[in-house]
Scaffold this active site. Structure first.
Site, short mmCIF file in Angstrom:
data_model
loop_
_atom_site.label_atom_id
_atom_site.label_comp_id
_atom_site.label_asym_id
_atom_site.label_seq_id
_atom_site.Cartn_x
_atom_site.Cartn_y
_atom_site.Cartn_z
N ASP A 194 1.36 -0.90 0.23
CA ASP A 194 -0.01 -0.21 0.23
C ASP A 194 0.62 1.55 0.00
OD1 ASP A 194 -3.44 1.29 1.06
OD2 ASP A 194 -1.75 2.53 1.54
N HIS B 45 -7.08 9.66 -1.88
CA HIS B 45 -7.03 9.75 -0.26
C HIS B 45 -8.08 10.21 0.66
CE1 HIS B 45 -2.89 9.50 1.42
NE2 HIS B 45 -3.68 8.75 1.80
N TYR C 52 3.08 9.73 -0.33
CA TYR C 52 4.04 9.49 0.15
C TYR C 52 5.34 9.60 -0.12
CZ TYR C 52 0.06 6.78 2.83
OH TYR C 52 -0.98 6.26 2.82
N LYS D 68 -2.62 5.61 -3.76
CA LYS D 68 -3.69 6.35 -4.31
C LYS D 68 -3.41 7.92 -4.28
CE LYS D 68 -3.50 4.66 -0.07
NZ LYS D 68 -2.30 4.53 0.69
N1 LIG Z 1 -5.72 6.05 3.64
C1 LIG Z 1 -4.93 6.74 4.65
O1 LIG Z 1 -5.72 8.22 4.37
C2 LIG Z 1 -3.99 6.20 5.57
C3 LIG Z 1 -3.35 6.85 6.81
C4 LIG Z 1 -2.53 5.78 7.55
C5 LIG Z 1 -1.84 5.12 6.78
N2 LIG Z 1 -2.32 5.15 5.98
C6 LIG Z 1 -1.59 2.96 4.93
O2 LIG Z 1 -1.83 2.78 6.61
C7 LIG Z 1 -0.58 1.79 7.00
C8 LIG Z 1 -0.92 1.58 7.91
O3 LIG Z 1 -1.50 2.86 9.22
P1 LIG Z 1 -0.15 3.03 10.18
O4 LIG Z 1 1.30 3.48 10.18
O5 LIG Z 1 -0.72 4.33 10.39
O6 LIG Z 1 0.41 2.53 12.19
P2 LIG Z 1 -0.42 0.38 12.30
O7 LIG Z 1 0.06 -0.01 10.92
O8 LIG Z 1 -1.35 1.03 13.04
O9 LIG Z 1 0.96 1.08 12.89
C9 LIG Z 1 2.49 1.34 12.59
C10 LIG Z 1 3.12 1.65 13.93
O10 LIG Z 1 3.26 0.22 14.06
C11 LIG Z 1 4.36 -0.35 14.97
N3 LIG Z 1 4.19 -2.00 15.09
C12 LIG Z 1 3.78 -2.79 13.67
N4 LIG Z 1 4.52 -3.87 13.66
C13 LIG Z 1 4.27 -4.38 15.63
C14 LIG Z 1 4.78 -4.88 16.02
N5 LIG Z 1 4.36 -6.06 15.85
N6 LIG Z 1 5.18 -5.19 17.64
C15 LIG Z 1 5.07 -3.68 17.87
N7 LIG Z 1 5.18 -2.61 17.25
C16 LIG Z 1 4.31 -2.52 15.52
C17 LIG Z 1 5.40 0.61 13.63
O11 LIG Z 1 6.86 1.01 14.41
P3 LIG Z 1 8.33 0.54 12.98
O12 LIG Z 1 7.46 0.12 11.87
O13 LIG Z 1 9.37 1.17 14.26
O14 LIG Z 1 8.11 -1.55 13.30
C18 LIG Z 1 4.49 1.50 13.61
O15 LIG Z 1 5.53 3.06 14.76
C19 LIG Z 1 0.37 3.20 6.13
O16 LIG Z 1 1.07 1.95 6.40
C20 LIG Z 1 -0.34 3.58 5.39
O17 LIG Z 1 0.10 2.89 3.47
C21 LIG Z 1 -3.33 5.08 5.48
#
Ligand SMILES: NC(=O)c1ccc[n+]([C@@H]2O[C@H](COP(=O)([O-])OP(=O)(O)OC[C@H]3O[C@@H](n4cnc5c(N)ncnc54)[C@H](OP(=O)(O)O)[C@@H]3O)[C@@H](O)[C@H]2O)c1
Length: 292
Positions: free
Chosen positions: A40, A103, A45, A70
């Site tokens: 994704d 997005h 980004y 997006k």
């Molecule tokens: N459409 C939108 O507006 C939008 C907005 C935000 C995000 N997104 C998409 O959604 C994806 C995921 O969302 P997100 O990155 O915001 O949040 P998330 O996946 O809920 O959380 C990511 C965080 O959790 C940590 N983490 C991951 N696996 C872990 C585990 N097993 N144990 C402990 N910590 C862990 C990561 O740290 P490390 O990386 O240091 O391991 C990072 O700090 C993004 O990458 C993006 O592609 C879309």
């Protein structure tokens, strides 16, 4: 992350928001090695090129990978959207995308959607959807478009479960995809006692419990990690199942409140407008560098 053929993807997903350009290629390569087959990304980004390179270098058949991007707000409107999608396709070193999302719910989303509908009909996009469209906007969009969105990517995690949105998404056959499936660990989610106790029963971590809960609700997940060992951990959620009591306990954690911000807050809308203007002026002043 999703099981093969479980939803819009063919494999398990890794989100790469907030991953730097330098780190991005390595992360995508690691994720593909671990077994993820769904990536994704987004125009905003600024790492579509790195994603494209990593996929190409992996040697994995493009058809095995489910690639999502997006369209960012300044590319909304029919003409701009069409042009920007074709640029994304090129940056990603492919000739089609599996899923393209709008997005944000701001600006000329309907003009942009017409471009996505056309590209979908031409086969450049295999699926089209929206993101950050709250229930009312999603239902409006589903009713005032020729092709309704196939996916709505929304902040979804145990503290903000999107129960009402999911009911309406199900009614319109729109798949809910969770961004921040762990709520980025905000409000102590990785250390949450309810999730820990459930995890102990199965020898699983709180992260694995959260992913399993999403999947059992029928929500698509795109967990992000830059650490390969966490990618492996987040991948290993298909060898156990939460029972009804576990699902009910997690259901009760819902606060129906964003851990981030509301897209319905006028101050946030203005923040987005300002960001778009700033990026546009940076773009205009460095056009020759071709950073976009
Ligand atoms: N459409 C939108 O507006 C939008 C907005 C935000 C995000 N997104 C998409 O959604 C994806 C995921 O969302 P997100 O990155 O915001 O949040 P998330 O996946 O809920 O959380 C990511 C965080 O959790 C940590 N983490 C991951 N696996 C872990 C585990 N097993 N144990 C402990 N910590 C862990 C990561 O740290 P490390 O990386 O240091 O391991 C990072 O700090 C993004 O990458 C993006 O592609 C879309």
């Amino acid at each position: 992350m999703m099981k093969k053929n479980e939803s819009t993807g063919r494999g398990r997903t890794n989100g790469i928001y907030q991953v730097t350009k330098d780190e991005c290629e390595r992360c995508v390569r690691d994720a593909l090695e671990v077994g993820y087959r769904s990536i994704d990304t987004a125009q905003s980004y600024f790492n579509e090129e790195e994603v494209g390179k990593a996929i190409e270098k992996s040697g994995i058949d493009r058809k095995e990978i489910f690639l999502t991007s997006k369209v960012w707000i300044e590319h909304f409107g029919y003409e701009e959207c069409k042009k920007s999608v074709l640029e994304s396709v090129e940056k990603l070193r492919t000739d089609y995308l599996d899923l393209m999302l709008l997005h944000q719910p701001f600006g000329d989303t309907y003009g942009a959607w017409r471009a996505l509908e056309e590209l979908y009909k031409e086969g450049k996009l295999h699926a089209i959807g929206i993101s950050n469209h709250y229930t009312d906007r999603m239902v409006e969009f589903a009713n005032f478009t020729n092709i309704k969105p196939m996916v709505n990517q929304m902040e979804t995690h145990p503290l903000n479960q999107q129960k009402t949105l999911k009911e309406w998404a199900d009614k319109y056959d729109i798949r809910l995809e969770a961004w921040a499936p762990f709520g980025e660990g905000r409000n102590g989610l990785f250390e949450n006692e309810v999730l820990k106790t459930i995890g102990q029963k199965y020898g699983k971590t709180t992260a694995q419990v959260m992913l399993r809960w999403h999947i059992q609700r029928g929500v698509i997940v795109i967990p992000k990690s830059v650490h390969k060992e966490r990618m492996i951990e987040n991948f290993n959620v298909f060898d156990f199942a939460l029972d009804e009591n576990d699902m009910n306990q997690i259901s009760q954690m819902d606060t129906a409140t964003s851990a981030f911000f509301s897209h319905q807050d006028p101050a946030m809308v203005e923040w987005f407008v300002k960001m778009v203007e700033e990026r546009k002026s940076q773009h205009d002043s460095s056009k020759e560098k071709k950073n976009w």
